[in-house]
Design a protein around this motif. Structure first.
Motif, PDB file in Angstrom:
ATOM      1  N   ASN A 162       0.823  -1.211   0.000  1.00  0.00           N
ATOM      2  CA  ASN A 162       0.000   0.000   0.000  1.00  0.00           C
ATOM      3  C   ASN A 162       0.856   1.259   0.000  1.00  0.00           C
ATOM      4  OD1 ASN A 162      -2.754  -0.730  -0.165  1.00  0.00           O
ATOM      5  ND2 ASN A 162      -2.750  -1.435   1.961  1.00  0.00           N
ATOM      6  N   GLU A 192       0.598   4.236  -2.704  1.00  0.00           N
ATOM      7  CA  GLU A 192       0.377   5.631  -2.302  1.00  0.00           C
ATOM      8  C   GLU A 192       1.493   6.534  -2.819  1.00  0.00           C
ATOM      9  OE1 GLU A 192      -1.882   4.477   1.913  1.00  0.00           O
ATOM     10  OE2 GLU A 192       0.177   5.218   1.917  1.00  0.00           O
ATOM     11  N   ASP A 214      -3.054   9.406  -0.192  1.00  0.00           N
ATOM     12  CA  ASP A 214      -2.757   8.854   1.131  1.00  0.00           C
ATOM     13  C   ASP A 214      -3.735   7.756   1.562  1.00  0.00           C
ATOM     14  OD1 ASP A 214      -4.972  10.398   1.591  1.00  0.00           O
ATOM     15  OD2 ASP A 214      -4.089  11.603   3.188  1.00  0.00           O
ATOM     16  N   SER A 259      -5.010   3.823   0.210  1.00  0.00           N
ATOM     17  CA  SER A 259      -4.742   2.751  -0.747  1.00  0.00           C
ATOM     18  C   SER A 259      -5.395   1.467  -0.260  1.00  0.00           C
ATOM     19  CB  SER A 259      -3.223   2.550  -0.894  1.00  0.00           C
ATOM     20  OG  SER A 259      -2.925   1.408  -1.665  1.00  0.00           O
ATOM     21  N   GLY A 305      -4.283   4.235   5.230  1.00  0.00           N
ATOM     22  CA  GLY A 305      -4.672   5.644   5.162  1.00  0.00           C
ATOM     23  C   GLY A 305      -5.971   5.943   5.863  1.00  0.00           C
TER      24      GLY A 305
END
Length: 524
Positions: free
Chosen positions: A343, A347, A353, A355, A436
């Motif tokens: 992730n 990102e 920010d 994912s 995120g």
């Protein structure tokens, strides 16, 4: 006296580029691959002069060997060469044939000594089949006339990158099959009609009950039960093992990666110039550890195989810590550093920010110590690119609820996997883990109400809040029944393959230190 003959139909499907008996992650003598299948095929061909060999699609994608080939300077496609050597009678387009774009299909079709079929893959301008004809007619040495109709799941636009299917129209597979079966029976004097459908079954073959959401991706049951005039239905796509007689039709689905060969035997008798089918038998012939490799096929693929091994053993980076997978079920219950790592890369590339990603298969090894291309392709097995969508809070909650349905409670109140994600085809790739955002899933709650906490930067996410979220192109298209992502505004598309992005990240960060943080938990 009647002339009695047997017609043998041999079927492969979903070989996914496996020639040598290995998945390139370990043991090099596994019960799979076209080189082992070839031995069985040749043995079966020797039993009868009336033999047809059909591939039902998903042949040029899916193994490290084929990934390496599509990124190499080799002039010939090893799996097409192998198919030519085995004298395949026809090939049918699968959905994964489109994964490397139409130029890759053009090269494969152009190099093939056999015709490719797909009656419903049409040129948008002319409305005619792009690759070959809808069907072919083969006449055996004994004079049996056989029609083979090729059809492909029309659901491809829901998964594939638009550039890869530009100018292509996928007509409804069921309607196309119905039309051409009627046409063939009315206009061609054939004794046997085979439908080779790169698709599977949407309903249980015994009960008729739906086994999946009826999206049109799989229409095998409708084809089987609603279209008259079919003698043999060859299927695939779902990677199941099926061999039976249903509604007087022989039905085959031979698994995945060349692990078995489908075989249909039709016993026919001829009276007054007319052939009549008296008996049908369907079976799967398994590949085993003891099945010999065909030396001819292994030699054809030798250069590509050696190139693949060299490419896979190339170091790309180092992990100073542990990103390995020891228990895939536990990994899905709370934030795991491997998922955080993937992730984070998504990102970083997408400059957002939030994912989401999956652990795509339960054999994924993760990373630890020196990382080679072999580890990269063993963990990230699909040729995905990335897409950034604009979502609202309601979309995020719905997506999390769908992922939460991956779990259920067993009779002892323990967390286990929902059978819907195991049958008829294992689908662990349809369970996403996000970064995120902070969230909690409580499986004791009813499906649809399991997201018990959902925050962004410490604040509760409201239904109409707007976010930019990066995910792979399959998920962004709604793949896996994530309908909440369909037709959402596309903010950005990163057209670089995710495996290449992983390599680039290691190039920029030669030593990766795992991040240990928890942003989600799954509880009973």
């Amino acid at each position: 006296m009647a002339n009695i003959q047997s017609l043998i139909i041999l079927a492969t499907s979903d070989i996914h580029g496996h020639i040598y008996p290995t998945n390139y992650r370990g043991n090099s003598n596994q019960p799979l691959g076209l080189a082992k299948l070839a031995t069985i095929i040749e043995q079966e061909k020797q039993k009868s002069a009336n033999t047809l060999l059909i591939d039902n699609g998903d042949i040029i994608q899916g193994s490290p060997l084929m990934y390496s080939y599509h990124h190499s300077t080799l002039s010939t496609n090893p799996i097409i060469e192998a198919m030519n050597q085995l004298s395949f009678d026809v090939g049918v387009l699968g959905n994964h044939e489109f994964n490397f774009g139409r130029s890759a299909i053009d090269k494969a079709v152009g190099a093939s000594d056999f015709p490719w079929l797909s009656a419903n893959v049409l040129d948008q301008a002319s409305n005619q089949p792009i690759y070959g004809k809808p069907y072919v007619i083969k006449e055996t040495d004994s004079g049996i006339k056989v029609a083979i109709l090729g059809v492909t799941t029309h659901y491809i636009p829901n998964w594939e990158k638009p550039d890869h299917i530009k100018g292509v129209h996928f007509s409804d597979a069921f309607e196309t099959t119905d039309y051409w079966v009627t046409f063939i029976r009315e206009h061609e004097a054939v004794d046997v009609l085979i439908v080779s459908y790169h698709g599977g079954f949407e309903r249980d073959l015994t009960t008729g009950e739906p086994t999946e959401k009826l999206t049109g991706e799989n229409q095998g049951y409708r084809i089987l039960t609603e279209i008259d005039g079919i003698d043999v239905l060859l299927t695939g796509h779902q990677h199941r093992k099926i061999a039976q007689i249903h509604t007087e039709k022989a039905v085959i689905q031979p698994g995945v990666n060349g692990e078995s060969l489908g075989k249909v035997t039709l016993d026919l008798s001829k009276t007054n110039d007319t052939w009549t089918i008296n008996h049908k038998h369907a079976e799967l012939i398994p590949v085993t550890d003891e099945t010999p490799v065909s030396n001819t096929i292994s030699l054809i693929a030798c250069e590509a195989h050696q190139q693949t091994d060299l490419w896979l053993d190339k170091p790309v980076g180092y992990v100073d810590g542990d990103l390995s997978v020891t228990n895939p079920f536990q990994l899905r219950l709370a934030t795991h550093p491997l998922i955080t790592f993937i992730n984070t890369i998504q990102e970083d590339v997408a400059q957002v920010d939030i994912s989401l990603t999956s652990l795509f298969h339960d054999q994924a090894p993760g990373f630890s110590g020196e990382v080679t291309m072999r580890e990269i392709v063993s963990n990230y097995i699909f040729p995905n690119t990335l897409t950034v969508l604009e979502l609202i809070g309601k979309d995020i909650r719905q997506a999390l609820e769908l992922s939460a349905s991956y779990f259920k409670l067993d009779e002892e109140d323990h967390l286990t996997i929902n059978p819907d994600f195991l049958y008829p085809k294992p689908a662990p790739y349809n369970y996403d883990m996000w970064s995120g955002i902070d969230y909690q899933l409580s499986i004791s709650q009813p499906i649809g109400k399991r997201v018990t906490a959902l925050y962004y930067q410490g604040q509760p996410i409201k239904e109409d809040d707007t976010f930019h979220v990066v995910m792979n192109n399959y998920r962004a298209s709604g793949g896996g029944n994530f309908d909440m992502f369909k037709d959402k505004p596309v903010i950005k598309e990163i057209q670089t393959d995710m495996t290449e992005l992983l390599v680039e990240y290691f190039t920029e960060h030669p030593v990766v230190v795992p991040q240990y943080k928890t942003n989600f938990t799954v509880t009973r």
